[in-house]
Design a protein around this motif. Structure first.
Motif, mmCIF file in Angstrom:
data_model
loop_
_atom_site.group_PDB
_atom_site.id
_atom_site.type_symbol
_atom_site.label_atom_id
_atom_site.label_comp_id
_atom_site.label_asym_id
_atom_site.label_seq_id
_atom_site.Cartn_x
_atom_site.Cartn_y
_atom_site.Cartn_z
ATOM 1 N N GLY A 1 0.747 -1.175 -0.153
ATOM 2 C CA GLY A 1 0.005 0.088 -0.080
ATOM 3 C C GLY A 1 0.851 1.301 0.006
ATOM 4 N N ILE A 2 0.365 2.094 -0.884
ATOM 5 C CA ILE A 2 1.353 3.414 -1.024
ATOM 6 C C ILE A 2 0.532 4.683 -0.622
ATOM 7 C CG2 ILE A 2 1.465 3.293 -3.601
ATOM 8 C CD1 ILE A 2 4.485 4.526 -2.889
ATOM 9 N N ASP A 3 0.993 5.506 0.018
ATOM 10 C CA ASP A 3 -0.325 6.570 0.318
ATOM 11 C C ASP A 3 0.724 8.037 0.025
ATOM 12 O OD1 ASP A 3 -1.779 8.599 1.483
ATOM 13 O OD2 ASP A 3 -1.837 7.804 3.500
ATOM 14 N N VAL A 4 0.433 8.409 -0.808
ATOM 15 C CA VAL A 4 0.878 9.617 -1.406
ATOM 16 C C VAL A 4 0.132 10.981 -0.670
ATOM 17 C CG1 VAL A 4 1.945 11.185 -3.220
ATOM 18 C CG2 VAL A 4 1.745 8.834 -3.729
ATOM 19 N N GLY A 5 0.573 11.552 0.275
ATOM 20 C CA GLY A 5 -0.303 12.488 1.078
ATOM 21 C C GLY A 5 0.191 13.964 0.451
ATOM 22 N N SER A 6 -0.302 14.868 1.139
ATOM 23 C CA SER A 6 0.265 16.276 0.847
ATOM 24 C C SER A 6 1.439 16.716 1.417
ATOM 25 C CB SER A 6 -0.933 17.316 1.299
ATOM 26 O OG SER A 6 -0.986 17.117 2.767
ATOM 27 N N THR A 7 1.762 15.978 2.581
ATOM 28 C CA THR A 7 3.186 16.343 3.256
ATOM 29 C C THR A 7 3.942 15.037 3.112
ATOM 30 O OG1 THR A 7 1.839 17.730 4.722
ATOM 31 C CG2 THR A 7 3.822 17.417 5.341
ATOM 32 N N MET A 8 3.540 13.985 3.492
ATOM 33 C CA MET A 8 4.372 12.617 3.568
ATOM 34 C C MET A 8 3.724 11.560 2.587
ATOM 35 S SD MET A 8 6.521 13.384 5.800
ATOM 36 C CE MET A 8 7.274 11.888 6.675
ATOM 37 N N THR A 9 4.817 10.724 2.226
ATOM 38 C CA THR A 9 4.561 9.706 1.215
ATOM 39 C C THR A 9 4.737 8.490 1.966
ATOM 40 O OG1 THR A 9 4.605 10.930 -0.869
ATOM 41 C CG2 THR A 9 4.962 8.329 -0.904
ATOM 42 N N LYS A 10 4.073 7.425 2.123
ATOM 43 C CA LYS A 10 4.179 6.322 2.841
ATOM 44 C C LYS A 10 4.164 5.090 2.163
ATOM 45 C CE LYS A 10 1.303 8.923 4.756
ATOM 46 N NZ LYS A 10 0.652 10.202 4.431
ATOM 47 N N ALA A 11 4.844 4.012 2.469
ATOM 48 C CA ALA A 11 4.587 2.923 1.688
ATOM 49 C C ALA A 11 4.690 1.634 2.926
ATOM 50 C CB ALA A 11 5.674 2.427 0.532
#
Lengths: 450, 283
Positions: B5-15
């Motif tokens: 799962g990869i979450d490209v948020g406005s401030t942080m990107t998380k995998a």
């Protein structure tokens, strides 16, 4: 298939809507022609069938700043008028329509000496002989016209309106008193118009126009009743395109009646053939309040997801057909008054019996969601319109509590495109489908039939 | 089998990488910045390295967050609301309400069995989001991550009356110039933000368990302020920033099974190596 083709096919638009939409353009062009040929033109406020038939019978061309604000927004020219209104010192939280036309009036009168601004869409609104405002719904509707009247150096007549949706409305004798008062007001208004144009009212003509107005709205009501069918044969975009001819009495009424009858036939044919306005209808929605006129392609994007908007706010829909006995009333002013009251009061008795507080604005949505079998409601609170917005949280609560129909609230504005973010709104649509799916299951568990 | 799962948020990107049983194998975070594709690539590479896996070992990848469309190696894009709902439910099975305060938005969610059954979000204004604290921290000259500790030393909370981030910054400057202690101002900022978020959340009928996620949930001062404003306990995950990516990995696992049943499993080579913001094919 190109993206353009896809967008074209997202909503299966009605052919019969097109001549009705064209009537709006025709109205503005006729008003300019009228002024050029020495005929009077008037700026009118949406008055819910109360003052319009009088002006029509007196052969006066009417343009509607409220409607013109929507046109300016849809045609992408509103911003310069909003900026001008801002420069004139009008607060930005005022109604977007009012700011647009106040900016227009300022440009026309202070910058162009009364000439129509060359960039104005549909030929523009010519300088009026007088303005007709309405006290219905909210104070902006007459304070705005008073301000416009000052720019235009023209008199303003305010049509009085009832205050429905309160329990006093059901007091013994109240309705009859409203009719008596309404007829008196109209008689005064006729006298005012006669003075302004220097002609007498043609009462036979008013008689015919009144009946036509009622019949146009009855047929328009029947068209919308057909939308209860699954798949829905007509999308809200067609509703909004076709509504001015009935709501503002735009153009010739006999012609309008024929066009709405044509529309009935086309919609009925779709019902009979099982053709939907959205080819793969997955979700049926009620849309609350006016749409973002500047971003109507938004609805095409939602249609691509299978969203069909099947019913809209009661404020723009034709009244529930009036008791046929009213047609036997000989005085056209009384028929007009009763028809206009029907718009305001048509839903309230039912609402009162069901103990729905705020019945005036909230109850119709319950009726619509139930009868048009809606999976969800899209609420569009208008940042610059209190009347159109303050009741929406209550509507959302009622829809959930009584019908298990969820709501998606997307803030925006009718005119100011800076206040509506299409991408943001679309990003919320996808998760809302999960919510609608869940409540479809809940409704089934609770024995509701959709 | 492995899922990402990869979450490209406005401030942080998380995998996040999980195995078939949903066990967390690795998690990597990095600032999003303007080049989403490059960073999606980087965090994914980091997560693979941490787990000792190759990209071809991953059976299904779901991208979420507002930059989800910029993850060319994902098999599917899913909205962050759905992913957060699923992620927080996996951590707290009794959760009925969740509040996620991110860098530029705040999401209040009603959850039933991991499904999203209602939500409200902030509209048109960053005042209820992490950006409010970020901007005011910059004005105060302190680090965002120190705000919780600073607020814990407050003797009173200064009332911050401006909801607008820009005006709040001005208000903070005025308070500093009046000699108001820093810790009291920071505590006031927390309660101002918490009150605004609580007002939004209360548009939904809040039911326990209630969880707080998103980067702002890492701030202990905000967690205290949220408990106080809501008048109830809030659960906070150990890694509140990873909830969306975790939910995306769970959905990836489910989507894989559905696709396997339907015979619609994704085919072809993943574009992890080629994916850059300036890929020629995108021009």
């Amino acid at each position: 298939m190109t993206a353009q083709d896809k967008e074209k096919r997202a909503i299966n638009r009605l052919e019969s809507m097109r001549p009705l939409r064209a009537k709006v353009n025709e109205t503005y062009l006729k008003s300019v022609e009228a002024i050029q040929s020495g005929k009077p033109a008037v700026w009118g406020m949406l008055n819910f069938y109360y003052g319009d038939p009088i002006l029509k019978a007196m052969d006066i061309e009417v343009v509607y700043p409220e409607n013109y604000g929507a046109i300016a927004a849809a045609m992408g020219v509103a911003q310069q008028y909003l900026d001008r209104a801002d420069a004139e010192g009008f607060p930005t939280h005022l109604c977007g329509y009012s700011l647009t036309t106040l900016g227009y009036a300022s440009r026309m009168m202070k910058e162009l000496g009364g000439e129509i601004p060359p960039e104005a869409p549909l030929g523009g609104m010519p300088k009026p002989l007088f303005l007709m405002s309405s006290a219905a719904i909210c104070d902006a509707r007459y304070k705005w016209f008073q301000a416009l009247g000052r720019y235009m150096d023209a008199p303003v007549w305010t049509l009085e309106a009832p205050t429905p949706g309160v329990k006093e409305f059901f007091m013994e004798g109240y309705y009859d008193a409203m009719v008596t008062l309404g007829v008196k007001h109209l008689r005064d208004f006729v006298a005012f118009v006669e003075t302004m144009v220097g002609r007498k009212m043609d009462w036979d003509r008013l008689d015919r126009i009144t009946n036509l107005m009622i019949e146009v709205n009855r047929v328009w009501h029947e068209v919308n009743e057909l939308r209860k069918v699954k798949p829905c044969p007509m999308h809200s975009r067609d509703f909004w395109s076709a509504m001015p001819a009935a709501l503002f009495l735009a153009g010739d009424l006999e012609d309008s009646l024929r066009l709405y009858q044509d529309m009935y036939r086309e919609v009925k044919a779709r019902v009979d053939s099982g053709i939907g306005a959205v080819p793969e209808e997955k979700y049926r929605l009620v849309f609350a309040e006016l749409p973002p006129w500047h971003s109507l392609a938004f609805f095409d994007k939602l249609a691509e997801r299978g969203w069909s908007f099947v019913v809209e706010s009661f404020g723009y829909r034709p009244p529930i057909p009036i008791d046929p006995d009213v047609m036997a009333v000989s005085d056209p002013l009384e028929r007009i008054t009763r028809f206009s009251l029907q718009f305001f009061a048509g839903y309230y008795e039912d609402a009162r019996q069901q103990k729905v507080l705020g019945g005036a604005f909230a109850y119709p949505y319950l009726k619509y969601a139930r009868e048009w079998k809606c999976d969800g409601a899209m609420l569009h609170p208008l940042i610059s319109c209190r009347s159109a917005s303050t009741h929406l949280p209550y509507v959302a609560d009622m829809l959930m509590e009584k019908l298990k129909v969820p709501s998606l609230s997307i803030e925006g504005d009718i005119v100011d495109l800076r206040l509506f973010n299409t991408e943001d709104a679309l990003a919320r649509a996808e998760p809302f489908e999960e919510t609608m799916d869940h409540y479809r299951m809940v409704r089934q568990q609770e024995g509701l039939d959709w | 089998m492995y899922f990402a799962g990869i979450d490209v948020g406005s401030t942080m990107t998380k995998a996040v990488l999980t195995n078939e049983g949903g066990e967390l194998l690795s998690a990597v975070k990095g600032p999003t910045g303007p080049e989403h594709r490059r960073l999606a690539n980087e965090v994914m590479r980091g997560a693979l390295e941490q787990a000792g896996l190759q990209i071809d070992d991953i059976s299904y990848i779901v991208a979420t967050g507002y930059g989800r469309v910029n993850v060319p190696f994902a098999d599917r894009q899913v909205t962050e609301l759905s992913c957060h709902a699923r992620g927080v439910f996996s951590l707290f099975p009794g959760v009925k309400t969740a509040i996620d305060i991110g860098g530029q938005d705040v999401k209040c969610m009603k959850i039933n069995g991991g499904r999203l059954i209602g939500f409200v979000m902030n509209d048109k204004c960053a005042a209820g989001t992490g950006r409010f604290l970020e901007a005011t921290a910059a004005t105060l000259g302190i680090r965002l991550e120190d705000m919780g500790d600073i607020a814990s030393k407050a003797t009173k909370r200064v009332q911050i009356s401006n909801l607008c981030t820009i005006f709040a910054q001005q208000e903070v400057v005025a308070l500093l110039s009046r000699g108001e202690p820093l810790e009291n101002i920071v505590a006031g900022l927390h309660i101002a933000l918490a009150s605004r978020v609580a007002a939004l959340a209360q548009r939904l009928v809040i039911e326990p368990d209630l969880a707080l996620t998103g980067g702002v949930a890492m701030n202990t001062g905000m967690v205290r302020a949220m408990r106080e404003s809501l008048g109830r306990d809030v659960l906070v995950p150990e890694e509140p920033l990873l909830t969306g990516a975790l939910g995306a990995a769970i959905i990836a696992n489910e989507a894989y099974r559905e696709a396997a049943e339907d015979g619609t499993l994704p085919t072809g080579t993943r574009r992890l190596e080629e994916a850059t913001f300036f890929a020629e094919e995108d021009l």
